[in-house]
Design an enzyme around this catalytic site. Structure first.
Site, PDB file in Angstrom:
ATOM      1  N   GLU A 230     -40.224  -3.938  -1.186  1.00 27.65           N
ATOM      2  CA  GLU A 230     -40.502  -4.043  -2.626  1.00 27.65           C
ATOM      3  C   GLU A 230     -41.735  -4.888  -2.942  1.00 27.65           C
ATOM      4  OE1 GLU A 230     -37.175  -4.005  -5.535  1.00 27.65           O
ATOM      5  OE2 GLU A 230     -35.983  -4.678  -3.827  1.00 27.65           O
ATOM      6  N   HIS A 246     -27.020  -1.507  22.150  1.00 22.75           N
ATOM      7  CA  HIS A 246     -26.224  -0.373  22.624  1.00 22.75           C
ATOM      8  C   HIS A 246     -26.798   0.973  22.176  1.00 22.75           C
ATOM      9  CE1 HIS A 246     -22.844  -2.916  24.062  1.00 22.75           C
ATOM     10  NE2 HIS A 246     -23.346  -3.741  23.156  1.00 22.75           N
ATOM     11  N   LYS A 340     -34.663   6.019 -11.485  1.00 20.41           N
ATOM     12  CA  LYS A 340     -33.669   5.700 -12.522  1.00 20.41           C
ATOM     13  C   LYS A 340     -33.854   6.563 -13.758  1.00 20.41           C
ATOM     14  CE  LYS A 340     -32.631   0.916 -11.222  1.00 20.41           C
ATOM     15  NZ  LYS A 340     -32.642  -0.512 -11.638  1.00 20.41           N
TER      16      LYS A 340
END
Length: 344
Positions: A230, A246, A340
């Site tokens: 950001e 892993h 948004k």
């Protein structure tokens, strides 16, 4: 250019000054008076903290901060729906700085239907409106900041909620230490040639890959990744040790600098299990053989809790400087606003 020139040219909303004075957010949060006496804490079986983005990182951080000090499970919910185990014995905390985060509002409404014990932390918006109409506990925090620049408010308000419910011992001494530390570090990180600035310079031109440790510094690593996204307008990646040992470790076998010009950042701390510390040493050798550089971030403060918050504050400054050094406004988040708007 000097720091002041970068600030003047690329930071029109003066987030530099917000960072410098973030310790004042802690002071506000810790002095903020609110009552949550209506909550019966004796039968709390789990804690769900709902939030997104800058309002959710405080929940991640409190899990690291408290470690094994609290026996009640804490779940961070970044979704529209609550998990099936949520019930009247759930302490549900809606953390939304703006008060208008649609995922948090959705989960808050479900928590009301389920009869959860509810606390809202917000500046206002629909979350406050719902809290008022349903007579819910609501902790009002100081408005005027972008959510990701308000961690001092969101985290320490959440911590005070835990303390007011007697879920944890009094944290005042530690909080006072952090206020002093952030005040001191803010001045330090504002000066020319400071560590946060020079570290940021070393990241320009690279894609940061951050490794921290599950259950202790994972919030620092994830916060750093998100702040680089950001504030710096930069792709960055984060994973946790030992899990990455892993799977992701294998990806470095075919590392090609011209394809993925990266730099690894290890978040280290003395609290780590000896085998975890050894893993970092081995990984550094493996990465070196693959041709990728590893740099380290650590804090030298005495208390783990203070070290954790020292690192959080440091990575915020680094991400800010990476942004302005790359010529980007550390306030601008146009893609989030576009998303948004289209969702509406």
């Amino acid at each position: 250019m000097e720091i002041k020139d970068y600030v003047k040219k690329y930071d029109p909303q003066n987030q530099f000054n917000v960072l410098l004075n973030t310790y004042q957010q802690i002071e506000f949060a810790w002095k903020n008076n609110f009552s949550i006496d209506k909550i019966n804490k004796s039968d709390i079986s789990n804690i769900i903290i709902s939030g997104l983005g800058g309002s959710a990182i405080s929940a991640d951080l409190i899990k690291n901060y408290l470690g094994n000090e609290i026996a009640i499970p804490i779940i961070v919910n970044r979704n529209y729906n609550l998990p099936k185990f949520a019930s009247k014995n759930t302490l549900f905390i809606a953390s939304s700085y703006s008060g208008n985060t649609e995922e948090t509002i959705s989960s808050l409404k479900q928590a009301i239907e389920l009869g959860c014990k509810i606390v809202c932390i917000t500046t206002g918006g629909e979350v406050e409106a719902i809290a008022k109409s349903k007579k819910l506990n609501c902790v009002k925090v100081q408005p005027g900041f972008q959510p990701r620049y308000s961690l001092g408010l969101s985290f320490f308000s959440l911590l005070k909620v835990f303390q007011e419910l007697n879920l944890i011992p009094d944290q005042t001494k530690i909080v006072e230490n952090v206020i002093d530390l952030w005040k001191q570090k803010g001045i330090e990180y504002s000066n020319e040639g400071n560590f946060a600035y020079t570290f940021a310079e070393s990241l320009v031109g690279f894609i940061p890959v951050i490794y921290s440790v599950a259950d202790s510094t994972s919030a620092v690593g994830y916060r750093f990744k998100c702040q680089l996204n950001e504030n710096s307008k930069l792709h960055a990646f984060h994973n946790e040790i030992p899990e990455m040992n892993h799977n992701e470790i294998i990806g470095w076998e075919s590392y090609q600098e011209k394809v993925f010009h990266s730099k690894i950042i290890s978040i280290v701390d003395e609290i780590y299990h000896p085998q975890i510390q050894k893993r970092f040493e081995i990984l550094k050798d493996i990465f070196s053989k693959s041709g990728v550089e590893t740099v380290t971030l650590k804090s030298n403060e005495e208390s783990f809790k203070v070290r954790l918050l020292d690192l959080i504050y440091l990575v915020d400054w680094i991400s800010y400087y990476v942004g302005v050094l790359r010529g980007y406004d550390p306030s601008e988040i146009d893609n989030i606003y576009t998303l948004k708007d289209r969702l509406k």
